[in-house]
Design a protein around this motif. Sequence first.
Motif, mmCIF file in Angstrom:
data_model
loop_
_atom_site.group_PDB
_atom_site.id
_atom_site.type_symbol
_atom_site.label_atom_id
_atom_site.label_comp_id
_atom_site.label_asym_id
_atom_site.label_seq_id
_atom_site.Cartn_x
_atom_site.Cartn_y
_atom_site.Cartn_z
ATOM 1 N N GLY A 11 -20.266 2.138 124.535
ATOM 2 C CA GLY A 11 -21.414 1.234 124.574
ATOM 3 C C GLY A 11 -22.101 1.194 123.221
ATOM 4 O O GLY A 11 -22.093 2.188 122.490
ATOM 5 N N GLY A 12 -22.652 0.040 122.886
ATOM 6 C CA GLY A 12 -23.477 -0.072 121.686
ATOM 7 C C GLY A 12 -22.727 -0.102 120.372
ATOM 8 O O GLY A 12 -23.323 0.069 119.310
ATOM 9 N N ALA A 13 -21.423 -0.349 120.405
ATOM 10 C CA ALA A 13 -20.649 -0.367 119.152
ATOM 11 C C ALA A 13 -20.923 -1.619 118.325
ATOM 12 O O ALA A 13 -20.674 -1.636 117.115
ATOM 13 N N GLY A 14 -21.420 -2.668 118.991
ATOM 14 C CA GLY A 14 -21.737 -3.904 118.270
ATOM 15 C C GLY A 14 -20.902 -5.098 118.706
ATOM 16 O O GLY A 14 -20.861 -6.117 118.021
ATOM 17 N N LYS A 15 -20.264 -5.006 119.867
ATOM 18 C CA LYS A 15 -19.397 -6.098 120.325
ATOM 19 C C LYS A 15 -20.183 -7.404 120.468
ATOM 20 O O LYS A 15 -19.777 -8.447 119.964
ATOM 21 N N THR A 16 -21.319 -7.335 121.167
ATOM 22 C CA THR A 16 -22.083 -8.567 121.412
ATOM 23 C C THR A 16 -22.672 -9.115 120.114
ATOM 24 O O THR A 16 -22.615 -10.328 119.858
ATOM 25 N N THR A 17 -23.199 -8.219 119.301
ATOM 26 C CA THR A 17 -23.789 -8.655 118.018
ATOM 27 C C THR A 17 -22.748 -9.382 117.178
ATOM 28 O O THR A 17 -22.992 -10.462 116.635
ATOM 29 N N GLN A 40 -23.226 -6.967 131.965
ATOM 30 C CA GLN A 40 -24.589 -6.919 131.394
ATOM 31 C C GLN A 40 -25.071 -8.298 130.954
ATOM 32 O O GLN A 40 -26.263 -8.519 130.773
ATOM 33 N N PRO A 85 -18.005 -2.257 127.825
ATOM 34 C CA PRO A 85 -17.606 -1.108 127.006
ATOM 35 C C PRO A 85 -16.742 -0.090 127.750
ATOM 36 O O PRO A 85 -17.060 1.096 127.773
ATOM 37 N N ASN A 140 -18.603 -0.814 111.987
ATOM 38 C CA ASN A 140 -19.898 -1.514 112.137
ATOM 39 C C ASN A 140 -21.027 -0.504 111.963
ATOM 40 O O ASN A 140 -20.850 0.686 112.193
ATOM 41 N N GLN A 141 -22.175 -1.022 111.543
ATOM 42 C CA GLN A 141 -23.358 -0.180 111.294
ATOM 43 C C GLN A 141 -23.071 0.831 110.185
ATOM 44 O O GLN A 141 -23.509 1.986 110.240
ATOM 45 N N LYS A 169 -22.431 -3.762 107.594
ATOM 46 C CA LYS A 169 -23.477 -2.760 107.342
ATOM 47 C C LYS A 169 -24.543 -2.775 108.428
ATOM 48 O O LYS A 169 -24.703 -3.766 109.152
ATOM 49 N N ARG A 171 -27.995 -3.417 109.359
ATOM 50 C CA ARG A 171 -29.049 -4.242 108.763
ATOM 51 C C ARG A 171 -30.007 -4.681 109.869
ATOM 52 O O ARG A 171 -29.567 -5.140 110.937
ATOM 53 N N ARG A 175 -30.550 -7.169 114.327
ATOM 54 C CA ARG A 175 -31.385 -6.949 115.518
ATOM 55 C C ARG A 175 -32.446 -8.035 115.647
ATOM 56 O O ARG A 175 -32.654 -8.607 116.711
#
Length: 209
Positions: A11-17, A40, A85, A140-141, A169, A171, A175
């Motif tokens: 979860g939270g790896a950045g798929k949706t972003t 979700q 996820p 990512n991130q 990166k 950034r 968000r």
Amino acid sequence: MPVIALVGNKGGAGKTTLCVNLATAFASKSPTVILDADPQQSSLQWRGIADENAIIDVYEANHDVNQAYHNIGNQYTNCLIDCPPSVHSEQMQQALRIADLAIIPVQPSPLDIWATVHVESEVEAARKDNPNLKALLLINQFETRTQLSKIMRRALAELSLPAAETQVKRRAVYRNSFLEGRTVHDFGKRGAQASEEIHQLIQEMENHL
Ligand SMILES: Nc1ncnc2c1ncn2[C@@H]1O[C@H](COP(=O)(O)OP(=O)(O)OP(=O)(O)O)[C@@H](O)[C@H]1O
Ligand SMILES: [Mg+2]
């Protein structure tokens, strides 16, 4: 129509972003759709607050990805699938069987790398039904100064799937833009570097499609 699945086991790896930012960059050139295969429904939520004139369509696909894919017909040039996820989810299993390219975002953390080993085996399994499936790991991130980010590329080299040269990166604009149902591409100077890295990633993806 190239189908790109955003997948992962964390979860939270950045798929949706990444899905939304990649899709809007594609949509500036040709008709693009997102199938939201995650219960979700984050991509759908983003679309719900986006401007009425947003250039992208997002459809619910979490009950049956294949059905949703067939329902969209042939009016789009690009299709992105935002997955839940978990490698054990039916949605991700289905998405990997219709995708041309799987993008697997991984954060600079040992936990994320370990979880990604399971994605590799799912990609291998999906290739039995979908032999042309390509897959790219994507950092990512990424944070320039942290030690973990620095060793990330070496750590990913231990996995059998290739990693994208482009690193996304960490950034704030990724968000903040979401809050308003927008993307980094609508943020002028504040989003310029982020927008540039998304376009760079698209160029790299196109070499794999
Ligand atoms: N490159 C980035 N820079 C800064 N923040 C980011 C970046 N990528 C993602 N985020 C943030 O990290 C969090 C998780 O991102 P996101 O929801 O896209 O992940 P996800 O993989 O779709 O999560 P889930 O598995 O729950 O669906 C969000 O708060 C998002 O804004
Ligand atoms: Mg998500």
